[in-house]
Each structure stands twice: as C-alpha cells, then as structure tokens.
Design an enzyme around this catalytic site. Structure first.
Site: not given
Length: 259
Positions: A130-132
């Site tokens: 997950v990027c965030f």
C-alpha cells in the site's frame, strides 16, 4: 499511463518541452508500481467488486487507489537546468511544487525525510503493498502523516514523476484491495493507516474544489520551479499515437500481469 509515456517520448525527441499534467481517473482505479507482483499482492476480486479500473504504472512505488485524489505527472529531461543527478534530490526539486501547492491551500505540509534506522529499513523493504502505508524521501506529510505519494522512472534521458495528492481517503476500500499474510496483518494495517496517512478533507473545515486544488498546485509548481505554464493541446495524430500505446501496452494483460 499511455499519455504520460507518449509525453515522455515526445519530450525525449525534443518535439515538446517539459510537461506538468494534472488528471483524475474515470472510473476510479487501482494503479500498481512497475515492480509489484499482482498475484502476490493484489486482491483482484475486490478490485472487480468495487468496479475499479486496474493498471500497471511505468513508474515504481506501491499500489495507489485513484478515487478521491488529484494525480500529477512531471515530464522533464535529466539535464534540465538545476535538476540534480540523483533520484532522491530530483524528488526534492520536483516535489517542491507540491509542497508550495499545499501551502497555497493554507495547509502546512512538510517534506518527509526518514531519519531513524527503522524508517530507512521501511523504505528498502516496505511492510505492505500500500503506497500510503509510509512516506518516502521528500514526499509530503502533514503532522507526520502522508498526504501525497510519488514515484519515478527515467527513460531516454527523461524523468517521469507520478504523484497522488489525497483529497479524501476510504481506508476500508483501500485495504480491501490488497492481500496480507494473515488477518492479523490486515487488522494491523486497518488500525495503523489512519495514523500514517491523511487526506486534505480531514485537514480543513472548508471544502476545496478540484478546480481550486489544480490552481493551487499549478501555481505551486510555477513558484517552486521558477517556470511559467502554458496549455498543451494534442493533435489528432498525437492522440492516435497515445491510443496505440494504450492498446499495445497498458490495456494488454501481458503488461499488467507481467510479474
């Protein structure tokens, strides 16, 4: 993605100058980084259930849900005046426009600079797809929480930087799109994500329209990079070239599921 690749190609040939592009996604979509493994990391049934588009970016980084957010791309030659040679420092220069954009909206954003050994290890070996989940070098944070993510690729002497500016965030939907080692891992992500990421709509009581957001960040890039922006309109021939790249690559399962 095809348009960004086409812009990179034209810029590498000297047919157009550097480009700053803002866009949204219709339908909302999950984009994954160039190096991500779909089978291992992505729950495709959840992607389909939510009616999302799905595409692999040419840039690195991790999975991004493009729903309540503004995406930007910067296309500029590596030898552009004042552009540092290193990837990390190039992030700093380009992301200066994002930093100033947040300030134009009245939000006090800062650069993320990992300082602890644990933070540096998280960058080398991300704990999730997950990027965030965690900020990288010179990404934007507010009160220590990630509010914008970015990723780069360099091809044909040109830098392409993608960025996602969070205007809103559906944590449950985002988490549902990824596979985890266990339900305990998923639950840890569910609990920790609100402490690691924050969207613009939770940082201010006033409503910020997409038009205002684009204007703020466009002016931010102009100020930070000391440039003047002008509209770029594509010819029918250029649009056809973009369509050819789309069909050959980004709409092709061989590209999307290559890892």
């Amino acid at each position: 993605m095809a348009l960004d690749e086409a812009l990179l190609e034209w810029h590498s040939r000297g047919e157009i100058g550097p480009v700053l592009r803002f866009y949204e996604w219709e339908p909302a979509a999950l984009s994954i980084g160039y190096f991500q493994k779909v089978e291992k990391e992505i729950d495709l049934e959840a992607v389909e259930k939510h009616g999302l588009g799905f595409v692999r970016r040419p840039t690195g980084g991790r999975g991004v849900l493009h729903e309540h957010e503004l995406t930007y791309s910067v296309i500029v030659t590596e030898d552009y005046p004042g552009m540092p040679e290193t990837v990390t420092e190039a992030y700093r220069v380009i992301s200066g426009g994002v930093l100033q954009g947040f300030r134009n909206l009245g939000l006090h954003a800062e650069f993320s600079v990992p300082v602890t050994e644990e933070q540096n290890n998280d960058l080398k070996k991300p704990k999730s797809a997950v990027c965030f989940d965690a900020p990288s070098w010179y990404e934007l944070v507010v009160e220590g929480k990630k509010v914008a993510g970015s990723a780069q690729t360099r091809q044909k002497g040109v830098i392409l930087q993608h960025g996602a500016i969070l205007l809103g965030l559906d944590e449950e939907k985002l988490i549902s799109l990824f596979k985890f080692d266990s339900e305990e891992s998923r639950e840890r992500m569910r609990r920790s994500l609100p402490e690691k990421a924050v969207a613009v709509d939770r940082l201010t009581d006033r409503e910020i329209s997409m038009e205002e957001c684009v204007g703020a960040f466009a002016k931010g890039f102009e100020a930070a990079l000391e440039i003047e922006l002008h509209p770029l309109e594509l010819s029918p021939e250029q649009l056809l070239f973009v369509k050819e790249i789309e069909q050959r690559k980004y709409a092709n399962k061989d590209w999307t599921f290559k890892m």
